[in-house]
Write a protein that holds these residues in place. Structure first.
Motif, PDB file in Angstrom:
ATOM      1  N   VAL A  72     -23.097  -5.868 -24.795  1.00 50.13           N
ATOM      2  CA  VAL A  72     -24.127  -4.819 -24.778  1.00 50.13           C
ATOM      3  C   VAL A  72     -25.455  -5.367 -25.296  1.00 50.13           C
ATOM      4  O   VAL A  72     -26.521  -5.131 -24.707  1.00 50.13           O
ATOM      5  N   VAL A  73     -25.417  -6.128 -26.380  1.00 48.96           N
ATOM      6  CA  VAL A  73     -26.649  -6.714 -26.924  1.00 48.96           C
ATOM      7  C   VAL A  73     -27.218  -7.753 -25.961  1.00 48.96           C
ATOM      8  O   VAL A  73     -28.437  -7.806 -25.739  1.00 48.96           O
ATOM      9  N   SER A  74     -26.366  -8.567 -25.366  1.00 47.72           N
ATOM     10  CA  SER A  74     -26.849  -9.558 -24.402  1.00 47.72           C
ATOM     11  C   SER A  74     -27.487  -8.885 -23.197  1.00 47.72           C
ATOM     12  O   SER A  74     -28.492  -9.373 -22.653  1.00 47.72           O
ATOM     13  N   PHE A  75     -26.939  -7.768 -22.781  1.00 54.16           N
ATOM     14  CA  PHE A  75     -27.533  -7.023 -21.669  1.00 54.16           C
ATOM     15  C   PHE A  75     -28.921  -6.512 -22.044  1.00 54.16           C
ATOM     16  O   PHE A  75     -29.866  -6.597 -21.244  1.00 54.16           O
ATOM     17  N   ALA A  76     -29.067  -5.985 -23.260  1.00 57.52           N
ATOM     18  CA  ALA A  76     -30.375  -5.493 -23.693  1.00 57.52           C
ATOM     19  C   ALA A  76     -31.389  -6.631 -23.757  1.00 57.52           C
ATOM     20  O   ALA A  76     -32.552  -6.461 -23.374  1.00 57.52           O
ATOM     21  N   VAL A  77     -30.975  -7.789 -24.235  1.00 55.73           N
ATOM     22  CA  VAL A  77     -31.876  -8.941 -24.272  1.00 55.73           C
ATOM     23  C   VAL A  77     -32.274  -9.348 -22.861  1.00 55.73           C
ATOM     24  O   VAL A  77     -33.427  -9.709 -22.594  1.00 55.73           O
ATOM     25  N   LEU A  78     -31.337  -9.267 -21.933  1.00 59.94           N
ATOM     26  CA  LEU A  78     -31.622  -9.641 -20.543  1.00 59.94           C
ATOM     27  C   LEU A  78     -32.674  -8.731 -19.920  1.00 59.94           C
ATOM     28  O   LEU A  78     -33.630  -9.202 -19.288  1.00 59.94           O
ATOM     29  N   VAL A  79     -32.549  -7.433 -20.098  1.00 57.91           N
ATOM     30  CA  VAL A  79     -33.473  -6.505 -19.441  1.00 57.91           C
ATOM     31  C   VAL A  79     -34.839  -6.470 -20.108  1.00 57.91           C
ATOM     32  O   VAL A  79     -35.804  -5.997 -19.504  1.00 57.91           O
TER      33      VAL A  79
END
Length: 418
Positions: free
Chosen positions: A298-305
């Motif tokens: 979830v955190v990696s997804f937020a960093v990606l977007v």
């Protein structure tokens, strides 16, 4: 000497960083616009203290260029409408309690008719201020002039001094939301691995429900960032930035809803299995591991977007893919253990199946291929809506693109022939 140089370098960097802070930039822009509007109104208007001009400029210079344009037009309309209502009533009646009531009612009605939205009360305020003076005509038109000066100065200030872009702040809010989701998911996983009293499981459920308030705050920050990207000369591909952030927040909202469902399922499981562990055997440890891996994703997804640099985005996407593959492998292993447990005791098979289903739903939502399809769908939908809303502008734009494409093809053909 070296220490002084280091201190001076840090001080300059800190001043530069603070000077680019959107809040400070907005304060400076508002102060500058209000001062210039007052000076101009003092030179051009008949009033000795034309405070309407700086007041209008201060209110018109909003956070973004898009809101400034829309706000300026509506504010000017509201003030002019109020002044016209006051002039009409001043020619018929004086200022009494019943005429004041009629003015307020008429001004509010006119405000709704001219569609000034949140500035409807300002129509009545302008009408009352103008009606309450003796020389109605002179005061009315001077107020109109001051309002126009303030609005023009406010609009010019945003055109000459580019407004701040609030994308970084919105991205920080999205990442902070993802980290709060991660922390809660880790606590839920730790409790799922052992004997959890129903009261503690219910407390995690309440925390998951409170995440809805956090989403509302992030949504407000994102709407401000979306407005800052519209009509901003400093931004290229503003539509893509808006869609990337908006779809990212939508995905995180889905994840919070699914987390709330998981917390509810674990609360029910704690009630029916008390005082035993929530999961039999080693499956509780795998549930904790699964939720931990999903939380990291979830955190990696937020960093990606929220990452705009292509190299950093590729690194974040690779990390996200690896974490999702690991989470899927852990889910499959947990599936096998829970299936064996259900064969021996099938009393809680619905709750076990719900945990696997919701974890799978989060993994699917965070999948990069699913996100790519979502982005293309949103871009197509936006293009379709633009074509339906402005068909003439769309046809002109398509013709211009076709002409440029034909010119490039003709130039390329000429170059090959030479």
């Amino acid at each position: 000497m070296r220490k002084v140089r280091k201190w001076w370098t840090r001080a300059v960097r800190e001043v530069w960083r603070r000077s680019r802070d959107p809040v400070i930039v907005q304060m400076l822009r508002s102060t500058f616009a209000a001062t210039i509007a007052y000076v101009i109104a003092l030179r051009l208007g008949p009033e000795a203290a034309p405070l309407t001009a700086p007041l209008t400029a201060l209110l018109v210079v909003q956070v973004t260029l898009y809101s400034t344009l829309t706000t300026g037009i509506r504010r000017v309309n509201s003030v002019v409408a109020g002044v016209l209502v006051a002039i009409a009533f001043s020619l018929l009646v004086g200022l009494t309690w019943w005429s004041l009531a009629l003015v307020i009612m008429a001004a509010l009605t006119v405000g709704h008719l001219v569609r000034v939205d949140e500035f409807v009360p300002e129509v009545a305020i302008s009408a009352m201020l103008v009606l309450g003076v003796t020389a109605v005509g002179d005061t009315a038109w001077s107020r109109v002039v001051e309002t126009l000066i303030g609005a023009v100065v406010g609009l010019a200030c945003n055109l000459l001094i580019a407004p701040p872009v609030w994308v970084d702040e919105a991205g920080a809010s999205i990442e902070e939301l993802a980290r709060r989701v991660r922390q809660l998911m880790l606590r839920v996983g730790e409790e799922a691995a052992g004997r959890t009293p129903p009261q503690e499981a219910a407390e995690r459920l309440h925390e998951a429900r409170r995440l809805d308030h956090d989403i509302s705050g992030v949504d407000a920050d994102l709407r401000q960032a979306e407005d800052s990207l519209r009509l901003n000369p400093r931004v290229r591909e503003g539509l893509l930035h808006r869609i990337v952030l908006r779809t990212g927040l939508d995905t995180l909202e889905i994840c919070t809803v699914v987390l709330r469902v998981i917390a509810r399922t674990l609360t029910d499981l704690a009630k029916v299995r008390e005082p035993e562990p929530l999961f039999p055997g080693r499956s509780g440890e795998l549930v904790e591991q699964l939720l931990s891996e999903v939380a990291d994703a979830v955190v990696s997804f937020a960093v990606l977007v929220t990452t705009s640099v292509s190299v950093s985005a590729e690194s974040a996407e690779s990390r996200l893919d690896a974490e999702l593959r690991q989470a899927a492998a852990t889910r499959d292993a947990l599936d096998g253990l829970l299936l064996d447990a259900v064969r021996h005791d099938s009393r809680q098979w619905q709750l076990y199946g719900a945990i696997l289903t919701e974890a799978t739903r989060i993994i699917d939502e965070l999948d990069t291929e699913h996100r790519t399809r979502r982005l293309f769908e949103e871009l197509d939908r936006h293009s379709r809506e633009q074509r339906e809303r402005r068909p003439r502008i769309t046809r002109l734009r398509d013709r211009a693109r076709a002409s440029r494409r034909a010119m490039r093809n003709r130039a390329a053909g000429t170059g090959r022939s030479l």
